[in-house]
Design an enzyme around this catalytic site. Sequence first.
Site, PDB file in Angstrom:
ATOM      1  N   ILE A  10      77.278  81.099  35.990  1.00  0.00           N
ATOM      2  CA  ILE A  10      76.429  80.108  35.328  1.00  0.00           C
ATOM      3  C   ILE A  10      74.992  80.250  35.790  1.00  0.00           C
ATOM      4  O   ILE A  10      74.052  80.236  34.997  1.00  0.00           O
ATOM      5  CB  ILE A  10      76.932  78.679  35.619  1.00  0.00           C
ATOM      6  N   GLY A  48      70.872  80.479  42.715  1.00  0.00           N
ATOM      7  CA  GLY A  48      69.698  79.985  43.409  1.00  0.00           C
ATOM      8  C   GLY A  48      69.523  80.727  44.716  1.00  0.00           C
ATOM      9  O   GLY A  48      70.147  81.757  44.957  1.00  0.00           O
ATOM     10  N   GLY A  49      68.676  80.181  45.570  1.00  0.00           N
ATOM     11  CA  GLY A  49      68.371  80.855  46.820  1.00  0.00           C
ATOM     12  C   GLY A  49      69.516  80.876  47.809  1.00  0.00           C
ATOM     13  O   GLY A  49      69.566  81.742  48.682  1.00  0.00           O
ATOM     14  N   MET A  50      70.471  79.937  47.688  1.00  0.00           N
ATOM     15  CA  MET A  50      71.529  79.837  48.692  1.00  0.00           C
ATOM     16  C   MET A  50      72.928  79.832  48.111  1.00  0.00           C
ATOM     17  O   MET A  50      73.901  79.800  48.851  1.00  0.00           O
ATOM     18  CB  MET A  50      71.340  78.559  49.515  1.00  0.00           C
ATOM     19  N   VAL A  84      76.746  79.739  41.147  1.00  0.00           N
ATOM     20  CA  VAL A  84      77.682  78.820  40.502  1.00  0.00           C
ATOM     21  C   VAL A  84      78.368  79.549  39.349  1.00  0.00           C
ATOM     22  O   VAL A  84      77.713  80.176  38.513  1.00  0.00           O
ATOM     23  CB  VAL A  84      76.970  77.556  39.982  1.00  0.00           C
ATOM     24  N   ASP A 113      69.577  64.661  50.780  1.00  0.00           N
ATOM     25  CA  ASP A 113      68.658  65.495  50.004  1.00  0.00           C
ATOM     26  C   ASP A 113      68.565  64.992  48.566  1.00  0.00           C
ATOM     27  O   ASP A 113      68.605  65.764  47.611  1.00  0.00           O
ATOM     28  CB  ASP A 113      69.113  66.954  50.031  1.00  0.00           C
TER      29      ASP A 113
END
Length: 300
Positions: A33, A36-38, A41, A150
Site C-alpha cells: 500500500i 514511509g521512513g520506518m 504497509v 504522537d
Amino acid sequence: MAEELEADDNAEEPAINRSGLVIENRFEILDLIGRGGMASVYRARHQQIDLNVAVKILDGDQLTKRDVARLKVEAQSLNSLFHPNIVKIYSFGLLESGEPYIVLDLLEGQTLQALIEKESLLPQLWLIEAFGQICSGLACAHESGIIHRDLKPANVMVVPPDEENSFIKILDFGIACAKNAKGDQRLTKKGEVFGSPLYMSPEAISGKEIDHRADIYAFGCLMYEAVTGAAPFIGNTVIVTYLKHLQEKPKPFAEAVEGLVISDELESIVFKCMEKDPEKRYQSAEEILVELKACNVDKG
C-alpha cells in the site's frame, strides 16, 4: 489505504516484495500500500474468513529491544479496546527475519493532515464533530491507561461515515516511536522522548515524565492546525520549535488567518488544551468533549 505514510526523502531502499507471505498461518499479504521512513504497509487477506486487513511491517534495524517490548505491550492493550474512533489492532509479532509487524484494520480514506493541506479552511461544524470523535477515542484509551504519545493530523484518518456517523480513526497509539530524521519536524524522534516536535508538550520537551495530559496538549496543537491550516509553533529548526512551545503563546485565530471568524468557545477550548502547565489544561478528554458539544457555532 491503511494510512498515508509520510514521505521520507532519505528512504533509499524500496519496500521488500512480500506478496504471498503468510503471517500466523492466516494473513496472506497481497500487495504494497505504501512505504514511509520506518515502515511499509501491505494489504493482506485473512485466509479463514472474508476479511481484508493491513499489515504494517516496521524496519527492525531502527528499533531497540526495548522499543519492540513496548510496542508489544501497547499492541496487546489496544487489542482489547473496542472503540469506533480507534483503529482496530488484530495482532502483533515478529517475522522470522526479525521485523516487528502489526495487523490492523484496512481503512479507506485520507489523513487529516492530507485534508488540511488540500482544503483552505474546513467547515467549523465538521471540525467540532471531528474533534469530538478524536476526544472520544482518546478518552477510551486514557481510561485504559494508554497514552498516544504522537497525536498529530497525520495519525488521524478521515474515513467514510458508518451508520453511527463515525468518520474518524486514530492511528499509531504508542507505536510511531522510531525514526530520528534531521530537519523533518513531523517525524518521531528516536529515544526516550516520543512525539513530533510540532505537537510536543513542554513537559515532554523538558524531559519530564508525561501523562495523558501530553496528549491533550498535542490535541490542542492538532485542533489549532485544523482550524488555521498551520501548526501553532513552527521554527526554522527543531530546537527553535521546541523553544516556541516552551516560551511563546499561540497567535489568536484571527491573527493566524486574516478575516477568520470562529467560535469564541472553540478558540478557548483549543488554547486551554495548549496551556504550558499541565495543571492548567483540561484534565481529561471527557472534559473537552463536554465543552465541544456546548460550542455555539453560530458565532463562527
